[in-house]
Scaffold this active site. Structure first.
Site, short mmCIF file in Angstrom:
data_model
loop_
_atom_site.label_atom_id
_atom_site.label_comp_id
_atom_site.label_asym_id
_atom_site.label_seq_id
_atom_site.Cartn_x
_atom_site.Cartn_y
_atom_site.Cartn_z
N TYR A 154 0.85 -1.20 0.00
CA TYR A 154 0.00 0.00 0.00
C TYR A 154 0.88 1.24 0.00
O TYR A 154 1.01 1.91 -0.99
CB TYR A 154 -0.94 -0.03 1.20
CG TYR A 154 -1.95 1.10 1.19
CD1 TYR A 154 -3.07 1.04 0.37
CD2 TYR A 154 -1.78 2.23 1.98
CE1 TYR A 154 -4.00 2.07 0.34
CE2 TYR A 154 -2.70 3.28 1.97
CZ TYR A 154 -3.81 3.19 1.15
OH TYR A 154 -4.72 4.22 1.12
N SER A 184 -6.39 0.95 -4.33
CA SER A 184 -6.46 2.38 -4.10
C SER A 184 -5.07 3.01 -4.25
O SER A 184 -4.49 2.93 -5.33
CB SER A 184 -7.07 2.65 -2.73
OG SER A 184 -7.48 3.99 -2.61
N ASP A 212 -17.74 3.77 -8.11
CA ASP A 212 -16.71 4.25 -7.19
C ASP A 212 -16.69 5.78 -7.24
O ASP A 212 -16.31 6.37 -8.26
CB ASP A 212 -15.35 3.68 -7.57
CG ASP A 212 -14.29 3.92 -6.51
OD1 ASP A 212 -14.47 4.83 -5.68
OD2 ASP A 212 -13.28 3.19 -6.50
N HIS A 216 -15.85 1.82 -3.85
CA HIS A 216 -14.42 1.74 -3.60
C HIS A 216 -14.04 0.52 -2.75
O HIS A 216 -12.87 0.32 -2.45
CB HIS A 216 -13.94 3.02 -2.92
CG HIS A 216 -12.47 3.23 -2.97
ND1 HIS A 216 -11.76 3.32 -4.16
CD2 HIS A 216 -11.54 3.34 -1.98
CE1 HIS A 216 -10.48 3.50 -3.90
NE2 HIS A 216 -10.32 3.51 -2.59
#
Length: 712
Positions: A482, A562, A645, A680
């Site tokens: 991430y 993301s 989203d 999302h």
């Protein structure tokens, strides 16, 4: 985020004895849908930017061409994924592994305890209540009844101090928008109150239960759900009144870009409002609810540090903060003073541990620390004296999430330990299991190991490696990352992961810079102009896995969602030779226009402002959409997004995949899977999460050579 039942009794890959390489030759030839290129060029700081797929930014609901493009892409992707030999196995096995009850920590209000549960294969968590901590459970809200396909979710909820009412937020199709309603706990009836346009909000009850505080934005002029987030404000809704009568509590019209989060600890005297431009730093405003006028009072005006409210001791506010503490300390603010200054209660830990959060339980502070991405729970008096630690069931992640005068509750989990909930008695200091789930898999077969490797600049980066104990040689590996917004990748049980690991695959989680694993310094080392450090860390993680013989030479898949989706897109462009499969999910792929959509402007503090020349030039060095290397041999790519989203709009992935398909990148597929009636990730029904992850794992297994056999 997933689901489970019994073992499948057939082989799903290599059933005829063929090798994975031989099977690859049998896959149908892909013909990508034609994507129109429109001549769009712009000049930015003397640089010509070509954006031929900007038309894919148009709203799906208003543009037939975009809708047709989505249908064509999904048709090609579906026809390909349906041929993958491991897909049905992963889907069924994940369903089996998720067939157990999952609880959240209970919140005590009055004499009642409220908590969420997903029972077995339910799609959404329901809300339950108990009379007493260990009493019988009663179902209050079942969102699985709200829609036929499970896409309506119970997004947020909060019970009043006396436990009489529950305010709750309904999430539809994964959107960030919320409709707020109120449930009478005694009767089980939903009141007539309806509050709409709530977004990025909590529900904070007034002490007397007369109503609640919440945050919302103005209704978009064109009525569209993907409007830019601006003019966020805090309101109070009085029960039994129309929303039009709601009282404005706090707004900053002079700074429309700020978000305002209002909260109040149970039993607390103060409403606390944190205001932020989208970074981890915030100002702090309080409202004394005991006063007659509810006048907001800003007690921390600057936004140079983070301030997290723990509770209050009379007029003394207790907070965790990064103010003068990169790894967080606990301070107090005496609100009886005209200009209160922070007074230190618990200093920044000398051993390098990062203070994660804290709760009040009786006259004690129960503090959660992360030390090398592993948890310690420590006790302190209200004046900061150490009172030892709380014993944990093992090495993993734990966090006190709820405390009151007599007790507290904490969770414990790890990659090989399902989320369990424990009751802590404040007087006796004893720990008692509240919920210890029984999962349908033998977890003793797995090994969790923490390793450290060196990045490009010689920074040591931690990584967790999860595999079967009998897998001692190189094996196909899924590397997850991430690296953004100061969010730590802590160890947490995920049955979906285990469906990969039990097949002999390796799961690796890299704790790269940009996260919060080592405090604010670690975050800042991977943001803004230093963002490349996060990419270098992830690339070095892939190199380490190959150098150490953990993965096979052609068996490394990477995944992230993301900000992690952007990470995967960026490193794939930078090192297409290193990775064999790339799975970017709901990624921020156009870094030059990300701030133009919905809440994208809130991320400028993380990535930089594209309107600033220095930031623009830095963003252009790694923007996944702009840095595709035509003529290079790329890994197999399966990107995922969702048509609804409204946080990272799907246009990011649409444009990225169109550019990939138009480039000469070798023979491996470059596909996109576009979920419908989803956003999302939040509120995604379990069955949809299972179907998507099964597709991703089957794709990764096929292109890394992981052979699928029935579970034992």
């Amino acid at each position: 985020m997933r689901t489970p039942t019994a073992v499948v009794a057939f082989l799903l890959t290599c059933v005829d004895g063929s090798s994975a390489d031989q099977l690859k030759g049998k896959m149908p030839k892909l013909t990508y849908p034609e994507t129109n290129r429109i001549d769009v060029t712009e000049q930015h700081f003397g640089q010509t930017i070509v954006d031929p797929y900007r038309w894919l930014e148009n709203k799906v609901s208003q543009d037939d061409a975009v809708r047709s493009w989505i249908e064509a892409q999904n048709a090609v992707t579906r026809s390909y994924l349906d041929t993958l030999p491991g897909r049905d196995h992963f889907r069924q096995r994940m369903t089996e592994l998720l067939n157990y009850d999952r609880y959240t920590v209970p919140r005590k209000r009055g004499d009642r305890y409220f908590f969420n549960v997903i029972k077995g294969n339910e799609n959404q968590p329901s809300l339950y209540v108990r009379e007493g901590a260990f009493g019988a459970s009663r179902l209050l809200i079942d969102p699985d009844r709200w829609s036929d396909d499970g896409t309506d979710a119970l997004a947020i909820w909060s019970a009043s101090d006396d436990g009489r009412f529950v305010g709750f937020g309904i999430q539809t199709d994964g959107s960030d928008w919320r409709t707020l309603r109120v449930l009478d706990v005694d009767s089980g009836e939903t009141l007539d109150d309806i509050v709409e346009m709530a977004r990025f909000t909590r529900i904070a009850w007034a002490p007397d239960g007369s109503g609640f505080f919440y945050s919302r934005v103005p209704k978009p002029a064109d009525g569209t759900a993907d409007a830019v987030v601006a003019n966020h404000a805090v309101y109070f809704h009085k029960l039994g009144t129309d929303q039009a009568e709601d009282r404005l509590i706090y707004a900053t019209p002079e700074r429309p870009e700020l978000l305002h989060g209002a909260d109040r600890v149970s039993g607390g005297r103060y409403l606390t409002i944190s205001s932020t431009p989208g970074t981890n730093e915030s100002s702090l405003t309080i409202v004394d609810i005991q006063s007659d006028d509810w006048k907001p009072r800003t007690v921390v005006a600057d936004m140079d540090s983070a301030w997290y409210v723990i509770g209050n001791d009379e007029q003394r506010l207790l907070l965790a903060t990064t103010h003068e503490a990169e790894r967080v300390r606990i301070v107090s603010l005496d609100l009886a003073e005209d200009n209160p200054k922070p007074k230190e209660i618990i200093a920044e830990a000398a051993d390098g541990a990062v203070l994660d959060s804290a709760v009040l339980a009786g006259d004690k502070l129960l503090v959660n620390y992360q030390l090398d991405v592993k948890t310690e729970l420590r006790r302190f008096t209200l004046d900061g004296k150490s009172g030892g630690t709380v014993d944990l069931p093992g090495v993993g992640s734990a966090r006190f999430l709820e405390g009151n005068a007599r007790e507290a509750f904490f969770v414990f989990t790890s990659y090989d330990a399902p989320i369990a909930i424990y009751h802590y008695d404040a007087a006796s200091k004893t720990v008692t299991p509240w919920v210890e789930p029984k999962v349908p898999i033998d977890l003793s077969r797995f090994d969790v190991e923490q390793r450290f490797y060196r990045s490009k600049d010689h920074t040591e980066v931690p990584m967790f490696i999860i595999r079967r104990k009998d897998v001692t040689g190189p094996a196909p590996t899924l590397l997850y990352g991430y690296g953004g917004f100061g969010i730590s990748q802590i160890s947490i049980y995920n049955p979906m992961y285990l469906s990969w690991v039990e097949q002999g695959g390796v799961l690796a989680i890299a704790n790269i810079r940009g996260g919060g694993e080592y405090g604010r310094t670690w975050h800042r080392a991977g943001q803004l102009e230093k963002k490349q450090n996060a990419f270098d860390d992830f690339i070095a993680g892939g190199e380490f896995l190959k150098r150490a013989g953990i993965t096979t030479p052609k068996g490394l898949a990477i995944q992230g969602e993301s900000a992690g989706g952007m990470l995967v897109g960026a490193v794939t462009n930078q090192r297409p030779d290193l990775f064999d499969v790339a799975l970017p999910g709901v990624g921020v792929m156009d870094m030059l226009r990300y701030d133009k959509f919905t809440g994208g402007a809130l991320w400028r503090g993380e990535y930089g402002d594209p309107a600033d020349e220095a930031s623009f030039r830095n963003l252009l060095t790694y923007s996944p959409y702009h840095t595709i290397r035509d003529g290079q041999n790329y890994p197999a790519i399966l990107a995922t997004t969702a048509d609804a989203d409204d946080r990272v709009v799907p246009a990011h992935t649409f444009k990225y995949i169109a550019a990939l398909q138009a480039a000469a990148l070798g023979p491996k597929p470059r596909l996109v899977r576009i979920e419908t009636r989803a956003g999302h990730g939040g509120g995604l029904p379990v069955d949809k999460a299972v179907a998507q992850t099964a597709d991703l794992y089957a794709f990764a297994a096929y292109w890394t050579g992981l052979k699928i056999t029935p579970a034992e």
